[in-house]
Design a protein around this motif. Structure first.
Motif, PDB file in Angstrom:
ATOM      1  N   LEU A  35      66.618 -74.820 -71.879  1.00  0.00           N
ATOM      2  CA  LEU A  35      67.435 -76.000 -72.149  1.00  0.00           C
ATOM      3  C   LEU A  35      68.683 -76.028 -71.279  1.00  0.00           C
ATOM      4  O   LEU A  35      69.067 -77.074 -70.749  1.00  0.00           O
ATOM      5  CB  LEU A  35      67.809 -76.012 -73.641  1.00  0.00           C
ATOM      6  N   PHE A  36      69.321 -74.849 -71.127  1.00  0.00           N
ATOM      7  CA  PHE A  36      70.561 -74.779 -70.349  1.00  0.00           C
ATOM      8  C   PHE A  36      70.353 -74.137 -68.976  1.00  0.00           C
ATOM      9  O   PHE A  36      71.331 -73.795 -68.297  1.00  0.00           O
ATOM     10  CB  PHE A  36      71.604 -73.978 -71.130  1.00  0.00           C
ATOM     11  N   ASP A  37      69.077 -73.924 -68.590  1.00  0.00           N
ATOM     12  CA  ASP A  37      68.721 -73.377 -67.281  1.00  0.00           C
ATOM     13  C   ASP A  37      69.412 -72.040 -67.044  1.00  0.00           C
ATOM     14  O   ASP A  37      70.058 -71.826 -66.018  1.00  0.00           O
ATOM     15  CB  ASP A  37      69.067 -74.370 -66.162  1.00  0.00           C
ATOM     16  N   ILE A  38      69.280 -71.119 -67.982  1.00  0.00           N
ATOM     17  CA  ILE A  38      69.831 -69.771 -67.865  1.00  0.00           C
ATOM     18  C   ILE A  38      68.702 -68.855 -67.427  1.00  0.00           C
ATOM     19  O   ILE A  38      67.783 -68.553 -68.202  1.00  0.00           O
ATOM     20  CB  ILE A  38      70.438 -69.306 -69.191  1.00  0.00           C
ATOM     21  N   ALA A  39      68.730 -68.407 -66.213  1.00  0.00           N
ATOM     22  CA  ALA A  39      67.631 -67.621 -65.640  1.00  0.00           C
ATOM     23  C   ALA A  39      67.437 -66.305 -66.371  1.00  0.00           C
ATOM     24  O   ALA A  39      66.313 -65.814 -66.547  1.00  0.00           O
ATOM     25  CB  ALA A  39      67.881 -67.377 -64.149  1.00  0.00           C
ATOM     26  N   LEU A  40      68.551 -65.676 -66.792  1.00  0.00           N
ATOM     27  CA  LEU A  40      68.458 -64.381 -67.477  1.00  0.00           C
ATOM     28  C   LEU A  40      67.622 -64.494 -68.753  1.00  0.00           C
ATOM     29  O   LEU A  40      66.856 -63.593 -69.074  1.00  0.00           O
ATOM     30  CB  LEU A  40      69.867 -63.873 -67.808  1.00  0.00           C
ATOM     31  N   LEU A  41      67.804 -65.582 -69.477  1.00  0.00           N
ATOM     32  CA  LEU A  41      67.060 -65.768 -70.716  1.00  0.00           C
ATOM     33  C   LEU A  41      65.591 -66.094 -70.444  1.00  0.00           C
ATOM     34  O   LEU A  41      64.731 -65.805 -71.271  1.00  0.00           O
ATOM     35  CB  LEU A  41      67.694 -66.879 -71.559  1.00  0.00           C
ATOM     36  N   LYS A  42      65.306 -66.681 -69.305  1.00  0.00           N
ATOM     37  CA  LYS A  42      63.921 -67.076 -69.005  1.00  0.00           C
ATOM     38  C   LYS A  42      63.110 -65.928 -68.431  1.00  0.00           C
ATOM     39  O   LYS A  42      61.904 -65.835 -68.673  1.00  0.00           O
ATOM     40  CB  LYS A  42      63.922 -68.254 -68.033  1.00  0.00           C
TER      41      LYS A  42
END
Length: 629
Positions: A35-42
């Motif tokens: 949703l917030f385009d956070i690469a670490l979470l993906k």
């Protein structure tokens, strides 16, 4: 120390619930990353494969379904578990079909868009083939557990397959081998946290029902269960760690591949031999303790059986002694009650006899006076009436005043009725004299010793006293008395006591007929009228008196106790249960005779008194004379 089965089951269920929550939040965190385009979470680390949005949604649904399975089986929770499992299954199935038939259902980037140059991604937004297969397999397993009648064994079988696929992907990242988590360059790779989430979901599914399916082997409190509990985690964790260490040494060129394979085999042999030896030693100690416990239990059981046997023998002996004492006490109490009641009845009958004799004596004098004067009254009235007739004959024309008086007193009727009146008074006086003679004859208070008597006089006296109960009344018909007397000699006996026996037996017969008539209709009583038959006869030196009725009879089981004290067949309040017992005592013990009962149901009852004509009897205390039984 080995945990108890219940604590182990509770722990496994707790692990399952926490795994469901962890999987749910992993999916939610990854969706937040998209949703917030956070690469670490993906992707966890830069350069690694991202967890696709559909994959994250699948974990949210999978965790939600597993969580709902643990809740109370309400309609809402069951609906959440079923619908979430079905969506997980559909996500995996549709993605697998896209790979198999090279089609695009438009579900890959339905939630979020992904660039075409994403790491190890064949189609933007599309999850890996092994991920899709895992969702299909684990969605089916969740569905089998969420239905009203769960199928545990198939669900656990599918979960084990899904665990192996996810564990292989995880080991691929540990060993740095992409072949374990990506099936060729034409397919998307499985992300690291995807593999971890799948492992957690599989653990949660397999531990959700510890007492069902394949988990029953682990949770049993026996040797197999203990062995499985100790070795299963070691079998899953230790071999991959050993392989990683061997592979690490090979990569740093510490040894060659051949030596590494040999070391792998030797280390695995050593590790599992040690595990097996340690568990075998522990199981041996447990088995030894079990044998010792069984032997101790056997000895304790033998000692206990011996003590129980000894105690049982003591209790049986004490019980026999107690039963004997109780029987003696009951017998003594029974005799005491019998004696007490007999004394009370003796006093009552003695007082009653004195009263009857006194009343008879007091009434006898004025009755004799009346009866004697009635003769003179009859003579005087006849003389007066004759004189009046002479006056009427010689003075046919009386004066007016005399005529008025004649008319007033109805002289003609008076002359006719006065002789009848005096005759009726004579009959009544004679009846009173007979009753008085019967009362005096019945009471016999002045005859306490044995003397020869005419038995017929005693019977007649009894019938005279009971005359009022024999005649017809509104509540019952007349009871006829049939007398079949033979010439009897004088019989030596206690007259008062023998008369009381006649009273008891005839009164019982009247009571039985009255009760029987209450159960019959008027027509039945008319066709079969009630009667009492009294027969007397001689047999050698014995005299027999037989008193019979045509009542309902006496059942055989009651005849055995008929002469027992306090036993009565009458309703409560109508009998004391002493009449027949005392009658039996008077005939058998006081007169050396015999009293028998002959009866069949529906055929009436017959009591037979057998008395010796002559006997030598010493005077004794009079037997209690009781009311009827």
């Amino acid at each position: 120390m080995q945990p108890s089965p219940q604590s182990l089951i509770t722990s496994l269920q707790t692990v399952s619930k926490r795994a469901a929550i962890a999987v749910f939040w992993i999916g939610c965190i990854v969706l937040v990353g998209w949703l917030f385009d956070i690469a670490l979470l993906k992707s966890v680390l830069p350069g690694l494969v991202t967890m696709k949005a559909n994959t994250a949604l699948g974990f949210v649904l999978g965790g939600l379904s597993l969580w709902a399975i643990h809740q109370k089986p309400t309609r809402k929770n069951r609906w959440i578990a079923l619908s979430s499992a079905i969506l997980v299954l559909l996500v995996g199935l549709l993605t697998t079909l896209q790979y198999g038939f090279d089609v695009d259902f438009g579900i890959d980037q339905l939630l979020f868009k992904e660039s075409v140059d994403a790491v190890a991604t064949a189609s933007p937004g599309r999850m890996a083939l092994n991920t899709a297969l895992d969702f299909f397999i684990l969605g089916s397993a969740l569905l089998l557990l969420a239905i009203p009648r769960p199928n545990y064994l198939p669900a656990h079988g599918l979960t084990i397959v899904g665990f192996l696929m996810a564990y292989l992907g995880f080991l691929g990242y540990v060993y740095g081998n992409a072949y374990f988590y990506q099936y060729g360059s034409a397919f998307t790779a499985m992300a690291l946290h995807t593999a971890i989430a799948f492992v957690l979901l599989c653990v949660g599914i397999i531990c959700a029902f510890p007492t069902r399916g394949v988990m029953t082997i682990v949770t049993r409190n026996n040797a197999g269960g203990i062995l499985a509990q100790r070795l299963i985690l070691a079998a899953i964790i230790i071999p991959p760690i050993v392989c990683w260490l061997i592979l690490l040494g090979y990569r740093y060129q510490i040894y060659t591949a051949e030596l590494g394979i040999c070391l792998l085999g030797i280390i695995n042999v050593v590790i599992f031999s040690t595990l097996i030896w340690g568990n075998a030693r522990s199981l041996g100690k447990i088995d030894q303790k079990r044998h010792q416990a069984e032997y101790a239990l056997k000895e304790a059981n033998e000692v206990l059986e011996k003590r129980v046997k000894e105690r049982t023998q003591q209790l049986e002996t004490s019980e026999m002694q107690l039963r004997d004492k109780n029987h003696q006490l009951e017998k003594t109490l029974f005799e005491l009650r019998n004696t007490q009641t007999q004394l009370v009845q003796t006093e009552k009958m003695s007082s009653l006899g004195q009263l009857v004799a006194g009343v008879a004596h007091e009434i006898n004098n004025p009755v004799n006076f009346i009866f004697g004067n009635l003769v003179h009254a009859e003579e005087y009235s006849e003389n007066l009436l004759n004189l009046i007739h002479l006056y009427q004959k010689n003075y046919p024309q009386p004066v007016e005043e005399i005529e008025d008086e004649i008319e007033e007193i109805d002289l003609e009727f008076l002359a006719e009725d006065l002789p009848r009146l005096i005759g009726s008074m004579q009959v009544g006086a004679e009846r009173i004299r007979e009753i008085i003679r019967s009362l005096r004859n019945f009471s016999r208070m002045d005859e306490s010793d044995v003397k020869p008597i005419n038995i017929h006089e005693g019977i007649e006296s009894t019938l005279m006293i009971l005359h009022n109960r024999l005649k017809a009344k509104p509540e019952h018909p007349e009871i006829k008395v049939i007398k079949e007397y033979q010439n009897l000699p004088l019989v030596d006996c206690y007259p008062g006591q023998l008369n009381q026996v006649f009273m008891n037996l005839i009164s019982n017969a009247i009571d039985a007929l009255d009760e029987y008539n209450q159960q019959r209709t008027t027509e039945e009583m008319r066709e079969n009228p009630s009667f009492i038959t009294i027969c007397t006869a001689t047999e050698g030196d014995y005299v027999k008196v037989q008193i019979s009725d045509n009542g309902p009879g006496i059942p055989s089981e009651e005849q055995e106790r008929l002469f027992d004290p306090f036993f009565t067949t009458k309703p409560i309040g109508k009998g004391t249960g002493l009449g027949l017992a005392i009658s039996y005592q008077i005939i058998v013990e006081k007169h050396n005779g015999q009293l028998d009962c002959i009866s069949e149901p529906g055929q009436g009852a017959t009591f037979v008194i057998t008395l010796p004509e002559h006997q030598i009897m010493s005077p004794s205390v009079s037997t209690p004379q009781s009311a009827t039984a």
